[in-house]
Scaffold this motif. Structure first.
Motif, PDB file in Angstrom:
ATOM      1  N   ALA A 337     -69.527   8.225 -25.582  1.00 17.62           N
ATOM      2  CA  ALA A 337     -68.301   9.033 -25.618  1.00 17.62           C
ATOM      3  C   ALA A 337     -68.619  10.476 -25.968  1.00 17.62           C
ATOM      4  O   ALA A 337     -68.096  11.413 -25.350  1.00 17.62           O
ATOM      5  N   THR A 340     -70.298  12.311 -23.049  1.00 18.24           N
ATOM      6  CA  THR A 340     -69.340  12.586 -21.974  1.00 18.24           C
ATOM      7  C   THR A 340     -68.427  13.753 -22.332  1.00 18.24           C
ATOM      8  O   THR A 340     -68.196  14.658 -21.530  1.00 18.24           O
ATOM      9  N   VAL A 341     -67.902  13.752 -23.552  1.00 20.03           N
ATOM     10  CA  VAL A 341     -66.971  14.802 -23.972  1.00 20.03           C
ATOM     11  C   VAL A 341     -67.691  16.140 -24.139  1.00 20.03           C
ATOM     12  O   VAL A 341     -67.155  17.188 -23.756  1.00 20.03           O
ATOM     13  N   VAL A 358     -57.743  13.401 -25.426  1.00 15.52           N
ATOM     14  CA  VAL A 358     -59.082  12.811 -25.479  1.00 15.52           C
ATOM     15  C   VAL A 358     -59.094  11.606 -26.414  1.00 15.52           C
ATOM     16  O   VAL A 358     -59.683  10.564 -26.102  1.00 15.52           O
ATOM     17  N   ARG A 361     -57.440   8.699 -24.652  1.00 19.15           N
ATOM     18  CA  ARG A 361     -58.253   8.200 -23.540  1.00 19.15           C
ATOM     19  C   ARG A 361     -59.446   7.410 -24.057  1.00 19.15           C
ATOM     20  O   ARG A 361     -59.764   6.323 -23.558  1.00 19.15           O
ATOM     21  N   GLU A 362     -60.141   7.939 -25.066  1.00 12.17           N
ATOM     22  CA  GLU A 362     -61.316   7.246 -25.589  1.00 12.17           C
ATOM     23  C   GLU A 362     -60.925   5.973 -26.340  1.00 12.17           C
ATOM     24  O   GLU A 362     -61.681   4.995 -26.339  1.00 12.17           O
ATOM     25  N   ALA A 405     -65.789   4.774 -29.909  1.00 10.87           N
ATOM     26  CA  ALA A 405     -65.445   5.631 -28.772  1.00 10.87           C
ATOM     27  C   ALA A 405     -64.485   6.740 -29.203  1.00 10.87           C
ATOM     28  O   ALA A 405     -64.615   7.887 -28.760  1.00 10.87           O
ATOM     29  N   THR A 406     -63.535   6.408 -30.063  1.00 10.11           N
ATOM     30  CA  THR A 406     -62.570   7.414 -30.516  1.00 10.11           C
ATOM     31  C   THR A 406     -63.257   8.505 -31.341  1.00 10.11           C
ATOM     32  O   THR A 406     -63.065   9.700 -31.108  1.00 10.11           O
ATOM     33  N   GLY A 409     -65.594  10.610 -29.241  1.00  7.35           N
ATOM     34  CA  GLY A 409     -64.894  11.513 -28.341  1.00  7.35           C
ATOM     35  C   GLY A 409     -64.354  12.753 -29.021  1.00  7.35           C
ATOM     36  O   GLY A 409     -64.379  13.844 -28.451  1.00  7.35           O
ATOM     37  N   SER A 426     -73.193  15.233 -32.490  1.00 10.92           N
ATOM     38  CA  SER A 426     -73.172  14.152 -31.523  1.00 10.92           C
ATOM     39  C   SER A 426     -73.968  12.938 -31.983  1.00 10.92           C
ATOM     40  O   SER A 426     -73.761  12.428 -33.075  1.00 10.92           O
TER      41      SER A 426
END
Length: 452
Positions: A337, A340-341, A358, A361-362, A405-406, A409, A426
């Motif tokens: 995630a 990608t973000v 975001v 979505r995540e 994922a949240t 993201g 990250s």
């Protein structure tokens, strides 16, 4: 995969190493003479730092400057350390102002005044103007050498101006159009000028201008320039007056530099800013050890969580078997995630105002992934152990993937809001955070389902 060119360069490096150590200069010249400037630059990047100046001094003067301009700023700095003051001064004077500033950013601060003092008055003024902008801004990466024209000029006058300044300009293919106050009101291409009647005015030919403030981030300006496919992006001051241009090749160079940094930091290391084989071992160690200490300290949170829930593990020892699976899955989900973000932010697809979008979505992506993995993992675990253990694993995978994922993201976006490099927030930090929180979720679900 190695190309014939890289293989040839690698073979040449192997060939000249003994010549350098033996100071057989004639043999070195014979080995590097057939190489192009690009190949020589690649060769220098593979040599140990203490051999750079020896090989470089054996190049013809014209080829030496071409090779120097092809090296990265950090490699240029390494080479300068081995050259004499007179050689350094001559090289520095031959660079464009923006390239001088890029090099100065890599050199010790005490060396800058000495190098600037060796420039002509005109070059010193141009370089000092670029140096005056904040580090990281596009003003520090722009070229102050450009050709502009006036809105009331004719095609003939504009072409005459191009001819007079062609030797000094960074590019002539795109000309900013200025009004009487030097504000950018449009752009005109050399192609349009050459295809028009001499008496036509620039106001008839010019197109709307895309400009960027000199104080904007260099990465953002470079991304905008490449996305728009501009040969040159006019850079303006706070009043909209032209102060420089960002050429397409400089924009690409900035993006390559930034993406190299992001890639390194996402892996938990500091960027080397020089080729791997030319980097001393002590530098490789320094680039990694700080991050390892930080992550090791963060990993103690995981140990603390496990020790807190030790009684739970003692009652159902099978729970310990799934710890690596769960924290590994959570860390990987969060890293996916975040990557990608971070990439979407770099491309301008996501803005700070999109934080809630975001997050939702995540959360949706994470819960979908967690449900799929939970059904498969829970079913297999139920068959091997017992249904209740399978239910614990299934629910934990659902919860951990959703959480990871949240967090993965939104963390890069939070970092950007705090003016911190998103790559730093990250993969390494997200993995550590998800490891600790994932274990807490795991053992809380286990206690609830197993009634322990």
């Amino acid at each position: 995969m190695n190309t014939p060119q890289t293989t040839e360069v690698a073979d040449t490096v192997a060939d000249i190493q003994p010549y350098v150590q033996a100071k057989d200069f004639a043999a070195i010249v014979d080995a590097i003479s057939p190489l192009t400037s690009e190949q020589v630059a690649a060769l220098l990047e593979r040599l140990p730092v203490n051999h750079l100046a020896i090989v470089y001094r054996l190049l013809p003067k014209e080829k030496a400057l071409e090779v120097f301009e092809r090296l990265s700023p950090r490699m240029q700095g390494d080479l300068i350390d081995g050259l004499q003051d007179s050689e350094v001064t001559a090289l520095f004077a031959d660079l464009d102002p923006d390239d001088r500033v890029w090099l100065l950013d890599e050199l010790p601060a005490a060396l800058a005044p000495r190098l600037l003092h060796g420039l002509s008055a005109k070059d010193r003024e141009l370089t000092s103007g670029v140096l005056g902008y904040p580090k990281g801004s596009v003003g520090r990466r722009m070229s102050p050498e450009y050709v502009s024209t006036r809105i009331d000029h004719t095609v003939s006058e504009a072409l005459d101006r191009v001819q007079r300044h062609i030797a000094d300009a960074e590019t002539i293919y795109t000309l900013p159009v200025l009004d009487g106050s030097r504000r950018v009101v449009g752009v005109v291409s050399l192609r349009d000028l050459m295809g028009s009647e001499p008496g036509q005015t620039i106001s008839e030919l010019m197109q709307p201008a895309k400009t960027t403030s000199a104080y904007q981030s260099a990465e953002e300006a470079a991304r905008r320039s490449t996305n728009l496919g501009l040969l040159a992006l006019p850079i303006v001051d706070k009043e909209g007056r032209l102060v420089g241009i960002l050429t397409f090749d400089d924009a690409v160079r900035i993006l390559e530099h930034e993406e190299t940094e992001d890639s390194a930091r996402q892996g938990g290391v500091e960027p080397l800013r020089r080729p791997y084989l030319a980097t001393p071992i002590r530098t490789l160690v320094k680039s990694r050890i700080v991050w390892l200490f930080v992550l090791a300290i963060g990993a103690t949170l995981t140990v603390q969580v496990q020790s807190h829930f030790e009684p739970t593990i003692e009652q159902v020892t099978a729970l310990a078997l799934f710890v690596p699976l769960l924290i590994g899955t959570g860390g990987n989900t969060g890293n996916q995630a975040a990557t990608t973000v971070t990439r979407a932010m770099a491309l301008g697809d996501i803005q700070p105002r999109d934080l809630l979008k975001v997050l939702l979505r995540e959360l949706g992506v994470g819960s979908s992934l967690g449900a799929a993995l939970g059904i498969i993992g829970g079913t297999i675990t139920a068959l091997v152990f017992e249904p209740r253990i399978g239910l614990v694993i299934g629910l934990t995978l659902l919860a951990v993937c959703s959480l990871a994922a949240t967090v993965g993201g939104i963390m890069p976006m939070v970092a950007r809001a705090l003016r911190v490099d998103p790559a730093v927030f990250s993969n390494p930090f997200i993995s550590t955070f998800v490891d600790a929180t994932g274990l807490i979720v795991y053992f809380l679900i286990a206690r609830a389902v197993l009634q322990i």
